[in-house]
Scaffold this motif. Structure first.
Motif, PDB file in Angstrom:
ATOM      1  N   ASN A   1       0.835  -1.196   0.000  1.00 37.48           N
ATOM      2  CA  ASN A   1       0.000   0.000   0.000  1.00 37.48           C
ATOM      3  C   ASN A   1       0.873   1.250   0.000  1.00 37.48           C
ATOM      4  O   ASN A   1       1.867   1.335   0.710  1.00 37.48           O
ATOM      5  CB  ASN A   1      -0.931   0.000   1.219  1.00 37.48           C
ATOM      6  N   ASN A   2       0.490   2.215  -0.816  1.00 36.45           N
ATOM      7  CA  ASN A   2       1.226   3.474  -0.855  1.00 36.45           C
ATOM      8  C   ASN A   2       0.325   4.556  -1.429  1.00 36.45           C
ATOM      9  O   ASN A   2      -0.363   4.345  -2.433  1.00 36.45           O
ATOM     10  CB  ASN A   2       2.484   3.337  -1.715  1.00 36.45           C
ATOM     11  N   SER A   3       0.309   5.683  -0.771  1.00 41.76           N
ATOM     12  CA  SER A   3      -0.523   6.803  -1.194  1.00 41.76           C
ATOM     13  C   SER A   3       0.055   8.098  -0.647  1.00 41.76           C
ATOM     14  O   SER A   3       0.538   8.130   0.489  1.00 41.76           O
ATOM     15  CB  SER A   3      -1.953   6.622  -0.665  1.00 41.76           C
ATOM     16  N   PRO A   4       0.033   9.177  -1.432  1.00 41.41           N
ATOM     17  CA  PRO A   4       0.465  10.469  -0.909  1.00 41.41           C
ATOM     18  C   PRO A   4      -0.307  10.815   0.366  1.00 41.41           C
ATOM     19  O   PRO A   4      -1.526  10.731   0.398  1.00 41.41           O
ATOM     20  CB  PRO A   4       0.123  11.438  -2.041  1.00 41.41           C
ATOM     21  N   GLY A   5       0.434  11.149   1.402  1.00 37.94           N
ATOM     22  CA  GLY A   5      -0.203  11.511   2.656  1.00 37.94           C
ATOM     23  C   GLY A   5      -0.079  10.465   3.739  1.00 37.94           C
ATOM     24  O   GLY A   5      -0.352  10.759   4.905  1.00 37.94           O
ATOM     25  N   ILE A   6       0.328   9.228   3.389  1.00 39.50           N
ATOM     26  CA  ILE A   6       0.543   8.253   4.464  1.00 39.50           C
ATOM     27  C   ILE A   6       1.767   8.663   5.270  1.00 39.50           C
ATOM     28  O   ILE A   6       2.624   9.414   4.792  1.00 39.50           O
ATOM     29  CB  ILE A   6       0.696   6.812   3.928  1.00 39.50           C
ATOM     30  N   LEU A   7       1.871   8.162   6.459  1.00 38.08           N
ATOM     31  CA  LEU A   7       2.857   8.639   7.431  1.00 38.08           C
ATOM     32  C   LEU A   7       4.286   8.607   6.900  1.00 38.08           C
ATOM     33  O   LEU A   7       5.050   9.555   7.082  1.00 38.08           O
ATOM     34  CB  LEU A   7       2.748   7.807   8.712  1.00 38.08           C
TER      35      LEU A   7
END
Length: 280
Positions: free
Chosen positions: A211-217
């Motif tokens: 999982n990877n998305s702009p805004g994750i920690l």
């Protein structure tokens, strides 16, 4: 659509189709239309697993994709499977979907699967299998039969919750399966909060899916570590970055990780067309 060569000789569309909702939260007709539309729009990478659709998705996807097999990439996974309770759920799924359409999100929860992470309620209908060569080969044969294909382009270990014991035996089997032509590449699919369990051997896999998305920690850390490496991402718009629209998150992922495939579960044909246009 833009193509990504994640592993030498295996080219995928930069936008991949996540099949997790098929035969679960999405029914036959909508799923068939979405898969056909994806192919028409140039999507060539399709992500599936033994557990998806409570054990029914692979056979459904295989039937739809079979005429296009030489032109597409199919990835599946082992490690989670539907249990006997899932068979009891099967006749109820159309009723639950109908209730979902009437009542909104509250009725959809029992069938919700977030990309390739089985939802908590769904765990009642799934079991984890031992991650060993015997189960790996058995699951692969089941996937090949269900998908009506002689080989998988990518074969993943599916989100193990513990450190894999004797991982060398898995890699040895994977090499044998490659020589036999049953798989083309061997990978690990995991949630980022599981990464620490697998650091000793992660880089030995041909490909990583997470999982990877702009805004994750830890987005910036991942960017620093893997921006120029081949990856497959799921949950691409689930980050807490609220200043970006979903399509802007997809574009940012592609800009920050230009060698990666981005998986989306695209069952609305307008959204599918819009997403494809971003990378055409």
């Amino acid at each position: 659509m833009k193509q990504i060569e994640l592993v030498p000789g295996i080219k995928s569309s930069v936008l991949g189709f996540g099949c997790a909702p098929i035969k679960g939260s999405e029914g036959n007709n909508k799923s068939a239309r979405a898969l056909s539309a994806a192919i028409d729009f140039g999507v060539t990478h399709f992500d599936i697993a033994r557990s998806y659709g409570y054990g029914e998705a692979e056979a459904f996807v295989g039937k739809i994709l079979r005429p296009y097999r030489k032109d597409i990439i199919i990835a599946s996974k082992f490690g989670i499977k539907a249990n006997n309770k899932a068979k009891l759920l099967a006749p109820l799924k159309p009723i639950i979907r109908f209730a979902k359409n009437l009542n909104g999100k509250s009725a959809a929860k029992p069938l919700t699967i977030q990309n390739n992470n089985v939802a908590s309620l769904g765990n009642r209908f799934h079991s984890r299998i031992e991650i060993n060569p015997f189960e790996m080969k058995k699951s692969l044969e089941e996937s090949l039969k269900a998908l009506k294909t002689d080989y998988l382009d990518y074969f993943f270990v599916h989100e193990p919750l513990y450190e894999i014991q004797d991982v060398a035996a898995l890699f040895e089997l994977a090499e044998e399966l490659k020589k036999e032509g049953k798989i083309r590449a061997f990978g690990m699919a995991f949630m980022q909060n599981q990464k620490e369990l697998h650091t000793n051997y992660l880089e030995s896999f041909d490909i990583l899916q997470f999982n990877n998305s702009p805004g994750i920690l830890n987005y910036e850390d991942v960017k620093k570590d893997r921006s120029n490496k081949a990856n497959i991402f799921f949950s691409p718009i689930n980050g807490v970055e609220n200043t970006l629209l979903p399509e802007e998150k997809l574009l940012k992922l592609n800009e920050d990780f230009p060698e990666s495939v981005i998986l989306c579960s695209m069952f609305n044909e307008k959204h599918l067309a819009s997403n494809v246009k971003l990378f055409s």
